[in-house]
Design a protein around this motif. Structure first.
Motif, PDB file in Angstrom:
ATOM      1  N   GLU A 234      13.689   7.581  10.191  1.00  0.00           N
ATOM      2  CA  GLU A 234      14.222   7.200   8.886  1.00  0.00           C
ATOM      3  C   GLU A 234      14.228   8.443   7.995  1.00  0.00           C
TER       4      GLU A 234
ATOM      5  N   VAL B 279      11.839   5.289  -4.462  1.00  0.00           N
ATOM      6  CA  VAL B 279      10.873   4.861  -5.497  1.00  0.00           C
ATOM      7  C   VAL B 279      11.529   4.899  -6.882  1.00  0.00           C
TER       8      VAL B 279
ATOM      9  N   TYR C 112      12.290   1.673  -9.384  1.00  0.00           N
ATOM     10  CA  TYR C 112      11.748   1.542 -10.741  1.00  0.00           C
ATOM     11  C   TYR C 112      12.865   1.493 -11.789  1.00  0.00           C
TER      12      TYR C 112
ATOM     13  N   GLY D  66       5.510   3.127   4.650  1.00  0.00           N
ATOM     14  CA  GLY D  66       6.554   3.665   3.787  1.00  0.00           C
ATOM     15  C   GLY D  66       6.164   4.936   3.063  1.00  0.00           C
TER      16      GLY D  66
ATOM     17  N   ALA E 117       7.049   5.621  -0.675  1.00  0.00           N
ATOM     18  CA  ALA E 117       7.819   4.428  -1.063  1.00  0.00           C
ATOM     19  C   ALA E 117       6.926   3.198  -1.228  1.00  0.00           C
TER      20      ALA E 117
ATOM     21  N   ILE F  14       6.185   1.349  -4.605  1.00  0.00           N
ATOM     22  CA  ILE F  14       7.018   0.253  -5.133  1.00  0.00           C
ATOM     23  C   ILE F  14       6.201  -1.048  -5.164  1.00  0.00           C
TER      24      ILE F  14
ATOM     25  N   VAL G 220      15.319  -6.611  -5.553  1.00  0.00           N
ATOM     26  CA  VAL G 220      15.850  -5.248  -5.670  1.00  0.00           C
ATOM     27  C   VAL G 220      14.818  -4.232  -5.143  1.00  0.00           C
ATOM     28  N   SER G 221      13.566  -4.415  -5.536  1.00  0.00           N
ATOM     29  CA  SER G 221      12.538  -3.430  -5.158  1.00  0.00           C
ATOM     30  C   SER G 221      12.148  -3.532  -3.685  1.00  0.00           C
TER      31      SER G 221
ATOM     32  N   LEU H  96      14.397  -1.622  -1.109  1.00  0.00           N
ATOM     33  CA  LEU H  96      14.291  -0.161  -1.223  1.00  0.00           C
ATOM     34  C   LEU H  96      13.019   0.350  -0.532  1.00  0.00           C
TER      35      LEU H  96
ATOM     36  N   LYS I 251      13.554  -0.055   3.345  1.00  0.00           N
ATOM     37  CA  LYS I 251      14.392   0.988   3.951  1.00  0.00           C
ATOM     38  C   LYS I 251      13.523   2.105   4.537  1.00  0.00           C
ATOM     39  N   LYS I 252      12.451   2.426   3.819  1.00  0.00           N
ATOM     40  CA  LYS I 252      11.561   3.501   4.300  1.00  0.00           C
ATOM     41  C   LYS I 252      10.577   2.972   5.356  1.00  0.00           C
TER      42      LYS I 252
ATOM     43  N   TYR J 134      17.413  -2.084   4.993  1.00  0.00           N
ATOM     44  CA  TYR J 134      17.232  -2.659   3.651  1.00  0.00           C
ATOM     45  C   TYR J 134      16.848  -4.133   3.727  1.00  0.00           C
TER      46      TYR J 134
END
Lengths: 82, 225
Positions: free
Chosen positions: A28, A36, A40, B27, B30, B33, B86-87, B90, B93-94, B99
């Motif tokens: 990835e 991040v 946010y 992640g 990430a 989040i 939404v969060s 994201l 994905k990592k 997603y």
């Protein structure tokens, strides 16, 4: 003695343009910093949009109350006149 | 309100500069989040519960205040639900390389948000009569059934979604991670309370203004009203 180089078959132009083959096990590479910050920013944008909508709704209500007050005052004035 | 701002400012500073990065499989960076993602989900639960309470109360005895509480709960549940939706991708994905995946918790969460979107859309475009209010209230009560399913879906059906909170928070290895999550819950509780109170108050006022308009129209005050 060196082993002869192995050649992987190269896709033809037609294959590259008509077919996408998924690569399994690929690392990835999306930047974590970008993810991040995006998360946010999007969350705060959602919240701010909701607060702005609430503020707009309150503003419209206060305008409506002012209009009603004016109309009532006008009516009172008309009734007070002989 | 100043307290909510102060707690959020502290939380952002703490997450950015003090909370350690998690392992790559979670992640890495990430994973930060998480400190907004999970409290947002909790705020969605709070809003949805308020919607359920307001809706049930409205169905038992219809008042303007109960209707406003139900509607405010649904609106806030949509906002917090979208923050989660939404969060989460994201971060995924990592951590997962994609997603979205039709994991049980993701699917049930999406379903729940769609239920509250349906209530908000119904209330916005379906009119404001008693029948529409009752129909929305019934969805508000029935929609709550999905909340425990979201919570227990990871335990019952597995999937990719982590379960560090469902496991009692044992997955948070560092004390700063636990503190950040705790402050996140506090911040979202304050924010949810503020938004729910503000929305409910506005909706109660709107109901009063409409009643006044009707009385004014009945009294012959048509011009300018």
């Amino acid at each position: 003695m060196q082993a002869p180089p192995t050649h992987t078959p190269q896709p033809t132009v037609a294959e590259r343009s008509t077919e996408f083959v998924p690569v399994t096990g690929g690392a990835e590479t999306t930047s974590a910093e970008v993810l991040v910050v995006s998360a946010y920013v999007l969350m705060w944008a959602l919240l701010l949009a909701f607060v702005a909508l609430g503020w707009r709704r309150q503003h419209q209500l206060s305008q409506r109350i002012t209009e009603l007050e004016r109309s009532l005052q006008k009516l009172d004035g008309e009734r007070a006149e002989p | 309100m100043p307290l909510t701002f102060a707690v959020f400012a502290f939380l952002l500073w703490f997450i950015a500069f003090h909370t350690p990065q998690a392992q790559a499989a979670a992640g890495g960076l990430a994973q930060k989040i998480f400190y907004f993602h999970v409290p947002s989900a909790y705020a969605m639960y709070l809003s949805a519960l308020l919607c359920c309470v307001g809706s049930a109360a409205y169905l038992s005895s219809a008042t303007e205040r109960r209707n406003a509480i139900a509607q405010a709960g649904a609106e806030c549940a949509v906002v917090f639900g979208f923050m989660v939706l939404v969060s989460g991708p994201l971060w995924a994905k990592k951590a997962w390389g994609v997603y979205w995946t039709w994991d049980p918790r993701l699917t049930t969460s999406l379903l729940s948000v769609l239920i509250y979107v349906a209530i908000v859309v119904l209330r916005a475009f379906g009119g404001d009569g008693d029948a529409e209010r009752r129909f929305a209230a019934a969805i508000g009560v029935l929609g709550t059934v999905n909340l425990p399913i979201i919570h227990y879906s990871v335990r019952k059906w597995g999937g990719n979604h982590p379960a560090v909170i469902s496991q009692g928070g044992g997955g948070l290895a560092h004390p700063d991670m636990k503190l950040a999550l705790g402050v996140g819950f506090l911040a979202m509780t304050l924010l949810a309370t503020l938004l729910l109170w503000s929305q409910a108050r506005t909706l109660v006022l709107r109901g009063k203004v409409r009643a006044l308009e009707e009385r004014a129209a009945a009294a012959g005050l048509t011009g300018g009203v």
